[in-house]
Design a protein around this motif. Structure first.
Motif, PDB file in Angstrom:
ATOM      1  N   ARG A  97       0.836  -1.206   0.000  1.00 47.15           N
ATOM      2  CA  ARG A  97       0.000   0.000   0.000  1.00 47.15           C
ATOM      3  C   ARG A  97       0.870   1.255   0.000  1.00 47.15           C
ATOM      4  N   ARG A  98       1.997   1.216   0.706  1.00 46.52           N
ATOM      5  CA  ARG A  98       2.880   2.388   0.743  1.00 46.52           C
ATOM      6  C   ARG A  98       3.503   2.665  -0.621  1.00 46.52           C
ATOM      7  N   VAL A 115       2.186   2.248  -3.578  1.00 47.90           N
ATOM      8  CA  VAL A 115       1.247   2.877  -4.504  1.00 47.90           C
ATOM      9  C   VAL A 115       0.739   4.222  -4.000  1.00 47.90           C
ATOM     10  N   ALA A 116       1.139   4.633  -2.805  1.00 49.49           N
ATOM     11  CA  ALA A 116       0.703   5.934  -2.277  1.00 49.49           C
ATOM     12  C   ALA A 116       1.346   7.063  -3.076  1.00 49.49           C
ATOM     13  N   SER A 117       0.674   8.216  -3.076  1.00 54.02           N
ATOM     14  CA  SER A 117       1.186   9.344  -3.864  1.00 54.02           C
ATOM     15  C   SER A 117       2.366  10.044  -3.173  1.00 54.02           C
ATOM     16  N   THR A 118       2.630   9.753  -1.909  1.00 50.27           N
ATOM     17  CA  THR A 118       3.758  10.345  -1.193  1.00 50.27           C
ATOM     18  C   THR A 118       5.046   9.626  -1.591  1.00 50.27           C
ATOM     19  N   SER A 119       6.141  10.374  -1.619  1.00 46.65           N
ATOM     20  CA  SER A 119       7.415   9.750  -1.987  1.00 46.65           C
ATOM     21  C   SER A 119       7.833   8.746  -0.911  1.00 46.65           C
ATOM     22  N   ARG A 120       8.506   7.714  -1.338  1.00 46.88           N
ATOM     23  CA  ARG A 120       8.942   6.671  -0.395  1.00 46.88           C
ATOM     24  C   ARG A 120       9.932   7.232   0.606  1.00 46.88           C
TER      25      ARG A 120
END
Length: 190
Positions: free
Chosen positions: A40-41, A43-48
């Motif tokens: 899930r992390r 595909v999140a829009s926040t940068s890794r």
């Protein structure tokens, strides 16, 4: 010198390196093929990196509080004389905590092994490093220094132990700064 103090310094070093298991958890939480949370992390829009940095900072802070509790217990409950330079002792604990967590994170991101295997590697490194720093056998760092001196320069537990030892034994901070610098280089390398 009190030879028993070496055991307490090595105990603090082992406690710092136990942060490797916390760092391993952080790494596993960021590998999409290992956990649903990591998937899930990804595909999140926040940068890794934007998610990773606060997570690692929180884990290092948590480990540092564990070490502070250990030092407080040793000093105030057991009356172990760790020294008078509290600011440097806490700085060593902070850098040691950072080293432990980053070591575990490094083990977690390298390779495709299962989490159980990586936990085993963390434990072997933590206990092996603690053994060679003198936790189980007194005088082990001096023996290693005689026959394989380069190992003492890269062994994380020995570096933490030497930093704490030098605060009590030497009037100047040259030996302390050298140990802390080596720990900093290990952190940057990992």
């Amino acid at each position: 010198t009190n030879n028993m103090m070496d055991y307490f310094y090595s105990l603090i070093a082992m406690n710092c390196l136990m942060g490797a298991l916390i760092g391993l958890t952080a790494a596993v939480e960021f590998k999409a093929d290992l956990t649903p949370l990591a998937a899930r992390r990804v595909v999140a829009s926040t940068s890794r990196f934007g998610m990773l940095l606060p997570d690692l900072a929180a884990k290092i802070t948590m480990q540092f509080f564990y070490i502070m509790f250990t030092i407080a217990y040793l000093s105030f409950a057991l009356k172990v004389p760790l020294g008078e330079r509290w600011a440097f002792i806490l700085l060593t604990a902070m850098v040691g905590s950072m080293l432990g967590v980053i070591l575990g994170f490094f083990i977690g991101v390298v390779g495709r092994s299962q989490q159980g295997i990586k936990e085993g590697i963390c434990i072997v490194i933590m206990l092996g490093s603690s053994f060679f720093s003198g936790l189980m056998v007194g005088g082990m760092p001096r023996l290693i220094e005689t026959y394989v001196p380069v190992f003492n320069h890269i062994n994380p537990a020995t570096l933490i132990t030497k930093a704490l030892y030098s605060l009590n034994m030497y009037g100047n901070l040259a030996q302390y700064a050298q140990s802390m610098g080596k720990m900093g280089l290990l952190i940057l390398t990992l």
